[in-house]
Scaffold this motif. Structure first.
Motif, PDB file in Angstrom:
ATOM      1  N   THR A 111       0.801  -1.224   0.000  1.00  0.00           N
ATOM      2  CA  THR A 111       0.000   0.000   0.000  1.00  0.00           C
ATOM      3  C   THR A 111       0.835   1.276   0.000  1.00  0.00           C
ATOM      4  O   THR A 111       0.308   2.344  -0.294  1.00  0.00           O
ATOM      5  CB  THR A 111      -0.912   0.010   1.231  1.00  0.00           C
ATOM      6  OG1 THR A 111      -0.118  -0.193   2.410  1.00  0.00           O
ATOM      7  CG2 THR A 111      -1.956  -1.100   1.139  1.00  0.00           C
ATOM      8  N   HIS A 112       2.103   1.154   0.358  1.00  0.00           N
ATOM      9  CA  HIS A 112       2.962   2.344   0.421  1.00  0.00           C
ATOM     10  C   HIS A 112       4.247   2.069  -0.327  1.00  0.00           C
ATOM     11  O   HIS A 112       4.850   1.006  -0.151  1.00  0.00           O
ATOM     12  CB  HIS A 112       3.266   2.702   1.874  1.00  0.00           C
ATOM     13  CG  HIS A 112       2.038   2.911   2.705  1.00  0.00           C
ATOM     14  ND1 HIS A 112       1.287   4.069   2.638  1.00  0.00           N
ATOM     15  CD2 HIS A 112       1.415   2.107   3.603  1.00  0.00           C
ATOM     16  CE1 HIS A 112       0.264   3.972   3.474  1.00  0.00           C
ATOM     17  NE2 HIS A 112       0.310   2.797   4.055  1.00  0.00           N
ATOM     18  N   TRP A 113       4.668   3.046  -1.117  1.00  0.00           N
ATOM     19  CA  TRP A 113       5.840   2.887  -1.972  1.00  0.00           C
ATOM     20  C   TRP A 113       6.775   4.091  -1.839  1.00  0.00           C
ATOM     21  O   TRP A 113       6.315   5.234  -1.716  1.00  0.00           O
ATOM     22  CB  TRP A 113       5.423   2.757  -3.445  1.00  0.00           C
ATOM     23  CG  TRP A 113       4.700   1.488  -3.738  1.00  0.00           C
ATOM     24  CD1 TRP A 113       3.369   1.239  -3.572  1.00  0.00           C
ATOM     25  CD2 TRP A 113       5.277   0.280  -4.253  1.00  0.00           C
ATOM     26  NE1 TRP A 113       3.077  -0.061  -3.952  1.00  0.00           N
ATOM     27  CE2 TRP A 113       4.223  -0.666  -4.377  1.00  0.00           C
ATOM     28  CE3 TRP A 113       6.563  -0.098  -4.627  1.00  0.00           C
ATOM     29  CZ2 TRP A 113       4.442  -1.957  -4.858  1.00  0.00           C
ATOM     30  CZ3 TRP A 113       6.766  -1.378  -5.105  1.00  0.00           C
ATOM     31  CH2 TRP A 113       5.714  -2.293  -5.210  1.00  0.00           C
ATOM     32  N   GLY A 114       8.066   3.797  -1.931  1.00  0.00           N
ATOM     33  CA  GLY A 114       9.044   4.868  -2.032  1.00  0.00           C
ATOM     34  C   GLY A 114       9.170   5.297  -3.486  1.00  0.00           C
ATOM     35  O   GLY A 114       8.592   4.684  -4.387  1.00  0.00           O
ATOM     36  N   GLN A 115       9.963   6.317  -3.732  1.00  0.00           N
ATOM     37  CA  GLN A 115      10.063   6.876  -5.077  1.00  0.00           C
ATOM     38  C   GLN A 115      11.043   6.122  -5.956  1.00  0.00           C
ATOM     39  O   GLN A 115      11.033   6.304  -7.170  1.00  0.00           O
ATOM     40  CB  GLN A 115      10.473   8.357  -5.003  1.00  0.00           C
ATOM     41  CG  GLN A 115      11.960   8.623  -4.950  1.00  0.00           C
ATOM     42  CD  GLN A 115      12.596   8.185  -3.650  1.00  0.00           C
ATOM     43  OE1 GLN A 115      11.938   7.761  -2.708  1.00  0.00           O
ATOM     44  NE2 GLN A 115      13.909   8.256  -3.571  1.00  0.00           N
ATOM     45  N   GLY A 116      11.875   5.270  -5.393  1.00  0.00           N
ATOM     46  CA  GLY A 116      12.799   4.486  -6.182  1.00  0.00           C
ATOM     47  C   GLY A 116      14.185   5.090  -6.261  1.00  0.00           C
ATOM     48  O   GLY A 116      14.362   6.307  -6.191  1.00  0.00           O
ATOM     49  N   THR A 117      15.167   4.215  -6.399  1.00  0.00           N
ATOM     50  CA  THR A 117      16.550   4.639  -6.588  1.00  0.00           C
ATOM     51  C   THR A 117      17.139   3.806  -7.720  1.00  0.00           C
ATOM     52  O   THR A 117      16.913   2.597  -7.798  1.00  0.00           O
ATOM     53  CB  THR A 117      17.353   4.489  -5.275  1.00  0.00           C
ATOM     54  OG1 THR A 117      18.673   5.009  -5.446  1.00  0.00           O
ATOM     55  CG2 THR A 117      17.438   3.042  -4.812  1.00  0.00           C
ATOM     56  N   LEU A 118      17.864   4.454  -8.611  1.00  0.00           N
ATOM     57  CA  LEU A 118      18.370   3.792  -9.815  1.00  0.00           C
ATOM     58  C   LEU A 118      19.687   3.084  -9.531  1.00  0.00           C
ATOM     59  O   LEU A 118      20.621   3.674  -8.993  1.00  0.00           O
ATOM     60  CB  LEU A 118      18.564   4.824 -10.926  1.00  0.00           C
ATOM     61  CG  LEU A 118      19.164   4.315 -12.236  1.00  0.00           C
ATOM     62  CD1 LEU A 118      18.254   3.285 -12.897  1.00  0.00           C
ATOM     63  CD2 LEU A 118      19.428   5.492 -13.182  1.00  0.00           C
ATOM     64  N   VAL A 119      19.738   1.825  -9.933  1.00  0.00           N
ATOM     65  CA  VAL A 119      20.971   1.045  -9.884  1.00  0.00           C
ATOM     66  C   VAL A 119      21.362   0.690 -11.305  1.00  0.00           C
ATOM     67  O   VAL A 119      20.561   0.106 -12.047  1.00  0.00           O
ATOM     68  CB  VAL A 119      20.790  -0.238  -9.045  1.00  0.00           C
ATOM     69  CG1 VAL A 119      22.037  -1.106  -9.129  1.00  0.00           C
ATOM     70  CG2 VAL A 119      20.471   0.118  -7.596  1.00  0.00           C
ATOM     71  N   THR A 120      22.582   1.046 -11.675  1.00  0.00           N
ATOM     72  CA  THR A 120      23.096   0.731 -12.998  1.00  0.00           C
ATOM     73  C   THR A 120      24.339  -0.117 -12.830  1.00  0.00           C
ATOM     74  O   THR A 120      25.292   0.292 -12.157  1.00  0.00           O
ATOM     75  CB  THR A 120      23.429   2.007 -13.777  1.00  0.00           C
ATOM     76  OG1 THR A 120      22.268   2.840 -13.871  1.00  0.00           O
ATOM     77  CG2 THR A 120      23.912   1.664 -15.189  1.00  0.00           C
ATOM     78  N   VAL A 121      24.318  -1.292 -13.438  1.00  0.00           N
ATOM     79  CA  VAL A 121      25.458  -2.202 -13.365  1.00  0.00           C
ATOM     80  C   VAL A 121      26.082  -2.275 -14.751  1.00  0.00           C
ATOM     81  O   VAL A 121      25.497  -2.806 -15.692  1.00  0.00           O
ATOM     82  CB  VAL A 121      25.037  -3.605 -12.892  1.00  0.00           C
ATOM     83  CG1 VAL A 121      26.275  -4.487 -12.727  1.00  0.00           C
ATOM     84  CG2 VAL A 121      24.250  -3.519 -11.601  1.00  0.00           C
ATOM     85  N   SER A 122      27.278  -1.712 -14.865  1.00  0.00           N
ATOM     86  CA  SER A 122      27.917  -1.623 -16.167  1.00  0.00           C
ATOM     87  C   SER A 122      29.413  -1.455 -15.990  1.00  0.00           C
ATOM     88  O   SER A 122      29.872  -0.818 -15.032  1.00  0.00           O
ATOM     89  CB  SER A 122      27.349  -0.448 -16.957  1.00  0.00           C
ATOM     90  OG  SER A 122      28.040  -0.279 -18.174  1.00  0.00           O
ATOM     91  N   SER A 123      30.168  -2.003 -16.940  1.00  0.00           N
ATOM     92  CA  SER A 123      31.608  -1.820 -16.915  1.00  0.00           C
ATOM     93  C   SER A 123      32.000  -0.611 -17.758  1.00  0.00           C
ATOM     94  O   SER A 123      33.190  -0.273 -17.846  1.00  0.00           O
ATOM     95  CB  SER A 123      32.297  -3.083 -17.427  1.00  0.00           C
ATOM     96  OG  SER A 123      31.807  -3.424 -18.707  1.00  0.00           O
TER      97      SER A 123
END
Length: 123
Positions: A111-123
């Motif tokens: 019922t409750h959500w945070g806004q999100g955080t971006l994770v990028t996995v790249s070389s």
């Protein structure tokens, strides 16, 4: 209000810890979970933890690599991510469910959500 933090750009094989904090809301009243969503993909359940922290549940794609934990006194829920892969790239979201009996994998049960955080996995 839920606030997710800790995302960033990391290399494959590395580790990263995300944190979710509750602002004006005691997370100890909720089952907590982490989801992720990549562009064009459905929201994917990663892991959940009961309000006591005595049970956890993980999604198949991250079981054995990701660990969810919580600190009710600090009002935080963390997701430790190990052995990250390029396919782990996504926006990561924390969520709270008032159902304290089961750990649901369906986003609709939260019922409750945070806004999100971006994770990028790249070389």
């Amino acid at each position: 209000q839920l606030q997710a933090s800790g995302g960033g750009l990391v290399q494959p094989g590395s580790s990263l810890t995300l944190s979710c904090t509750g602002s004006g809301r005691a997370l100890s009243s909720y089952t907590m979970a982490w989801f992720r969503q990549a562009p064009g993909e459905e929201r994917e359940f990663l892991g959940g933890i009961t309000w006591k922290g005595d049970r956890t549940r993980y999604g198949d794609s991250v079981r054995g690599r990701f660990i969810i934990s919580r600190d009710n006194a600090g009002n935080t829920v963390d997701l430790r991510m190990n052995a990250l892969r390029p396919e782990d790239t996504a926006v990561y979201l924390c969520a709270a469910s008032p159902n304290v009996i089961t750990i649901n994998s369906l986003p609709s049960m939260y019922t409750h959500w945070g806004q999100g955080t971006l994770v990028t996995v790249s070389s």
